[in-house]
Enzyme design. Structure first.
Site, PDB file in Angstrom:
ATOM      1  CE  LYS A  38     -33.101 -29.235  44.902  1.00 49.97           C
ATOM      2  NZ  LYS A  38     -32.318 -30.260  44.207  1.00 49.97           N
ATOM      3  CE1 TYR A 265     -20.312  -9.836  70.809  1.00 50.83           C
ATOM      4  CE2 TYR A 265     -21.284 -10.196  68.644  1.00 50.83           C
ATOM      5  CZ  TYR A 265     -21.399 -10.165  70.029  1.00 50.83           C
ATOM      6  OH  TYR A 265     -22.600 -10.457  70.613  1.00 50.83           O
TER       7      TYR A 265
END
Ligand SMILES: *Cc1c(COP(=O)(O)O)cnc(C)c1O
Length: 371
Positions: A38, A265
């Protein structure tokens, strides 16, 4: 070619499966192996891992219908069990794709049975019993009603019965032992009526620390990918398992930056002297977590550096001081370079999370390459 890749060491991955198989099958047992695949095979690539694993495992485990359908579309023919609780509209597709269905309540069983009756189909089911996870599954007290219902219904073929352990990553855990005992009662009942039913309980923790949890099949996920369910508790019998996942990129840009300049940033990193700064084309948009800003590590030319400043969506920067690096140089973000190694566990600790979450966070922008 892509600049950023996840490299999977197929040999190591196969060795992990074989090591676990040998471990659970010592004393000549014949315990089946279900590989949980999964969440894009814990980030290792759903189809790629299925193709490598299919000749070494008995079953695949997926979370939902769509994962199973993708495997079928890519020619995977092994039994596939869908662990999750299905939605009503999915029954037709589950059956048409030969996916084995988890039935977690009497109501769900009746719904599947009615669908099958009206269409003349037969559905392969695994009954899910809740022994203490409190997630999905029929309570142990009510399990026999569900078992009886499935067994008497000609449209429902009882293939398996299972439960899930809540705290098996701790050895000698009282609650886990209780869960095993409860499940064993259910197994006893089922075996009286249909002995060939595949009863299964063990996740990685179960495989590692609770031999009583093996029953007919084990479902080790994280261990198959080479990580211990509890890194403080290594199991000697499983010491041949190892990580098979490396995250690599390249230097895509090089520049010299003056002293006292902010990088990225909000300038969360400032150079202290004139220095060399390289840019790497990976960011949180690939799943390289932004919380690694200023603390994540990378290897370039055998040197370990910290990420400099805020991680961007698609890039991050690294101050390499007066060292050398050239555009095109290999950058390792998880894995080995020369004698150095950045482990997944070290990344996990910096992000205050678990191996599973970091592995699952890498998305499809990063190609998986199978070596
Ligand atoms: C994910 C999952 C597993 C595997 O768990 P690990 O801790 O990775 O071994 C086993 N069984 C079920 C039902 C699961 O959902």
């Amino acid at each position: 070619m892509h600049n950023t890749v996840i490299e999977i060491n197929s040999q190591q991955f196969i060795q992990n499966i074989q090591t676990i198989r040998d471990h659970v099958n010592h004393n000549n047992k014949r315990i089946k192996f279900c590989l949980p695949i999964k969440a894009n095979a814990y980030g290792h690539g759903l189809v790629g891992i299925a193709k490598i694993a299919q000749e070494y495992v008995d079953y695949f485990g997926v979370a939902c219908l769509d994962e199973g359908v993708i495997l079928r579309q890519h020619g995977i023919i092994k039994p596939i069990l869908v662990f999750g609780s299905f939605a009503e509209g999915q029954v037709e597709a589950l059956i048409n794709n030969s996916l084995e269905v988890t039935v977690s309540s009497l109501y769900k069983a009746q719904y599947v049975a009615e669908y099958c009756e009206s269409t003349g189909k037969v559905c392969n089911v695994h009954i899910k019993v809740d022994t203490g996870m409190n997630r999905i599954g029929v309570r142990v007290e009510n399990a026999r009603y569900l078992i009886d219902y499935v067994l008497q219904h000609k449209c429902l073929n009882l293939v398996g019965a299972y439960s899930h352990l809540a705290s098996s990553d701790c050895a000698d855990d009282g609650f886990t032992k209780e869960q095993i005992t409860k499940f064993a009662q259910v197994v006893l009942y089922i075996k009286k009526h249909k002995p060939e039913t595949i009863c299964h309980l063990a996740n990685s923790g179960g495989v590692c620390y609770y031999p009583d949890s093996y029953f007919d099949m084990v479902r080790p996920g994280i261990m198959s990918y080479g990580y211990s369910p509890n890194k403080l508790l290594l199991n000697d019998g499983l010491s041949y398992t190892a990580s098979c996942f490396e995250l690599k990129s390249i230097v895509s840009y090089f520049k010299v930056v003056a002293a006292n300049q902010g990088i990225s940033y909000n300038h969360k990193y400032t150079t202290t002297q004139e220095t060399r700064v390289v840019t790497i084309p990976i960011g949180y948009g690939d799943g390289y977590r932004r919380c690694l800003s200023n603390i994540g590590e990378v290897l370039i030319r055998g040197h370990m550096y910290k990420v400099s400043g805020t991680i961007c969506m698609d890039m991050l920067m690294v101050d390499i001081g007066s060292n050398e690096a050239y555009v095109g140089d290999e950058v390792v973000l998880i894995g080995k370079q020369g004698t150095q190694n950045i482990t997944l566990e070290s990344v996990v600790n910096k992000c205050s999370t678990i191996t599973y979450e970091i592995l699952c966070s890498f998305n499809d922008r990063i190609p998986r390459v199978y070596l």
